[in-house]
Design an enzyme around this catalytic site. Structure first.
Site, PDB file in Angstrom:
ATOM      1  N   HIS A 186       0.742  -1.214   0.017  1.00  0.00           N
ATOM      2  CA  HIS A 186       0.028   0.033   0.031  1.00  0.00           C
ATOM      3  C   HIS A 186       0.743   1.252   0.011  1.00  0.00           C
ATOM      4  O   HIS A 186       0.721   2.172  -0.795  1.00  0.00           O
ATOM      5  CB  HIS A 186      -0.941  -0.048   1.261  1.00  0.00           C
ATOM      6  CG  HIS A 186      -2.041  -0.905   1.333  1.00  0.00           C
ATOM      7  ND1 HIS A 186      -2.187  -1.642   2.540  1.00  0.00           N
ATOM      8  CD2 HIS A 186      -2.881  -1.479   0.545  1.00  0.00           C
ATOM      9  CE1 HIS A 186      -2.979  -2.623   2.406  1.00  0.00           C
ATOM     10  NE2 HIS A 186      -3.710  -2.502   1.001  1.00  0.00           N
ATOM     11  N   ARG A 223      -2.402  -6.721  -7.765  1.00  0.00           N
ATOM     12  CA  ARG A 223      -1.313  -7.473  -7.575  1.00  0.00           C
ATOM     13  C   ARG A 223      -1.338  -8.827  -8.778  1.00  0.00           C
ATOM     14  O   ARG A 223      -0.244  -8.982  -9.142  1.00  0.00           O
ATOM     15  CB  ARG A 223      -1.497  -8.056  -6.267  1.00  0.00           C
ATOM     16  CG  ARG A 223      -1.050  -7.072  -5.159  1.00  0.00           C
ATOM     17  CD  ARG A 223      -1.662  -7.451  -3.989  1.00  0.00           C
ATOM     18  NE  ARG A 223      -3.054  -7.560  -4.011  1.00  0.00           N
ATOM     19  CZ  ARG A 223      -3.865  -7.717  -2.824  1.00  0.00           C
ATOM     20  NH1 ARG A 223      -3.260  -8.110  -1.754  1.00  0.00           N
ATOM     21  NH2 ARG A 223      -5.261  -7.301  -3.060  1.00  0.00           N
ATOM     22  N   SER A 261      -3.164  -7.773   3.218  1.00  0.00           N
ATOM     23  CA  SER A 261      -3.225  -7.509   4.557  1.00  0.00           C
ATOM     24  C   SER A 261      -3.862  -8.865   5.277  1.00  0.00           C
ATOM     25  O   SER A 261      -3.498  -9.239   6.504  1.00  0.00           O
ATOM     26  CB  SER A 261      -4.438  -6.465   4.890  1.00  0.00           C
ATOM     27  OG  SER A 261      -4.132  -5.055   4.419  1.00  0.00           O
ATOM     28  N   LYS A 318     -18.031  -5.554   7.606  1.00  0.00           N
ATOM     29  CA  LYS A 318     -16.668  -6.112   7.472  1.00  0.00           C
ATOM     30  C   LYS A 318     -15.813  -5.764   8.611  1.00  0.00           C
ATOM     31  O   LYS A 318     -15.303  -4.660   8.781  1.00  0.00           O
ATOM     32  CB  LYS A 318     -15.950  -5.684   6.158  1.00  0.00           C
ATOM     33  CG  LYS A 318     -14.852  -6.578   5.316  1.00  0.00           C
ATOM     34  CD  LYS A 318     -14.422  -5.931   4.259  1.00  0.00           C
ATOM     35  CE  LYS A 318     -13.277  -6.646   3.449  1.00  0.00           C
ATOM     36  NZ  LYS A 318     -13.159  -5.708   2.214  1.00  0.00           N
TER      37      LYS A 318
HETATM   38  P1  ADP Z   1      -9.898  -3.578  -0.295  1.00  0.00           P
HETATM   39  O1  ADP Z   1     -10.795  -4.394   0.894  1.00  0.00           O
HETATM   40  O2  ADP Z   1     -10.493  -2.280  -0.725  1.00  0.00           O
HETATM   41  O3  ADP Z   1      -9.365  -4.512  -1.335  1.00  0.00           O
HETATM   42  P2  ADP Z   1      -7.085  -3.469   0.533  1.00  0.00           P
HETATM   43  O4  ADP Z   1      -6.693  -2.537   1.772  1.00  0.00           O
HETATM   44  O5  ADP Z   1      -6.967  -4.734   0.781  1.00  0.00           O
HETATM   45  O6  ADP Z   1      -8.647  -2.928   0.453  1.00  0.00           O
HETATM   46  O7  ADP Z   1      -6.607  -2.718  -0.643  1.00  0.00           O
HETATM   47  C1  ADP Z   1      -6.549  -1.617  -1.058  1.00  0.00           C
HETATM   48  C2  ADP Z   1      -6.059  -1.486  -2.660  1.00  0.00           C
HETATM   49  O8  ADP Z   1      -4.600  -1.704  -2.537  1.00  0.00           O
HETATM   50  C3  ADP Z   1      -6.508  -2.374  -3.689  1.00  0.00           C
HETATM   51  O9  ADP Z   1      -6.750  -1.786  -4.651  1.00  0.00           O
HETATM   52  C4  ADP Z   1      -5.607  -3.589  -3.668  1.00  0.00           C
HETATM   53  O10 ADP Z   1      -5.561  -4.197  -4.626  1.00  0.00           O
HETATM   54  C5  ADP Z   1      -4.113  -2.608  -3.399  1.00  0.00           C
HETATM   55  N1  ADP Z   1      -3.301  -3.478  -2.522  1.00  0.00           N
HETATM   56  C6  ADP Z   1      -3.419  -4.271  -1.499  1.00  0.00           C
HETATM   57  N2  ADP Z   1      -2.068  -5.019  -1.458  1.00  0.00           N
HETATM   58  C7  ADP Z   1      -1.235  -4.394  -2.323  1.00  0.00           C
HETATM   59  C8  ADP Z   1       0.188  -4.763  -2.729  1.00  0.00           C
HETATM   60  N3  ADP Z   1       0.910  -5.654  -1.804  1.00  0.00           N
HETATM   61  N4  ADP Z   1       0.783  -4.043  -3.718  1.00  0.00           N
HETATM   62  C9  ADP Z   1      -0.035  -3.212  -4.474  1.00  0.00           C
HETATM   63  N5  ADP Z   1      -1.441  -3.041  -4.166  1.00  0.00           N
HETATM   64  C10 ADP Z   1      -2.170  -3.688  -3.211  1.00  0.00           C
END
Ligand code: ADP
Length: 172
Positions: A23, A96, A134, A47
């Site tokens: 992130h 990803r 996450s 959630k």
């Molecule tokens: P959500 O529940 O909205 O998917 P996340 O916190 O899991 O929220 O992810 C937010 C954004 O960041 C999403 O677009 C996800 O694809 C992206 N993301 C999550 N992990 C990574 C990573 N390791 N590298 C790049 N982008 C990521």
């Protein structure tokens, strides 16, 4: 630039439960394109996460404390409404793997259908973090593994505090 026009402001929405180095990388790269970026933690009553929304916001603020062009907020309701409020037209999301695509595509089209002025821009995950999520971080930390290479130091600390086994009274 203080108060940039709408075209120079982007929103990076997500659960961030917790924020990972993947992130952080996306947010920093986003700043190379936009003048200002709002990291927006989604309040989703359906959630439940490991961290409260307030804890997530606090950790993200700590990570970007030296970056005045990044703001951190939480929001509930429609993302397009939030975008209107902060004055942004672009949504940044990270990709990803192909498995991310279907959901992201659906969200992007839905948001544009609701607000045709809004565009979603996708950034490919940095190859060093494309395996980081996450969910995986929480699983590893719960099982006692090290997540130092996946999350910022503040998150390592907070995970440790949250997952520390309750202390037992010492019997003599
Ligand atoms: P959500 O529940 O909205 O998917 P996340 O916190 O899991 O929220 O992810 C937010 C954004 O960041 C999403 O677009 C996800 O694809 C992206 N993301 C999550 N992990 C990574 C990573 N390791 N590298 C790049 N982008 C990521």
């Amino acid at each position: 630039m203080l108060n940039p026009p709408r075209s120079l402001r982007a929103v990076y929405p997500g659960s961030f439960d917790p924020i990972t180095l993947g992130h952080v990388d996306i947010a920093r790269r986003g700043l190379k394109i936009f003048e200002e970026l709002t990291v927006a933690v989604v309040r989703n009553p359906r959630k439940e996460g490991l961290f409260t929304i307030e804890e997530r916001v606090e950790m993200i603020k700590e990570v970007f404390k030296n970056e005045p062009r990044i703001q951190v907020e939480s929001f509930s309701g429609l993302l397009v409404e939030f975008m209107r409020r902060v004055g942004a037209r672009a949504i940044i999301r990270g990709l990803r793997a192909v498995s991310d695509f279907e959901y992201e595509f659906q969200m992007a089209v839905t948001n544009r259908t609701m607000e045709e002025d809004v565009e979603t821009l996708f950034m490919m995950a940095n190859e060093s973090y494309s395996y980081v999520s996450s969910m995986m971080v929480k699983e590893i930390a719960t099982l006692g593994g090290s997540v130092k290479k996946m999350v910022p130091p503040i998150v390592v600390e907070r995970l440790r505090a949250k997952l520390a086994p309750p202390r037992r009274a010492v019997r003599r």
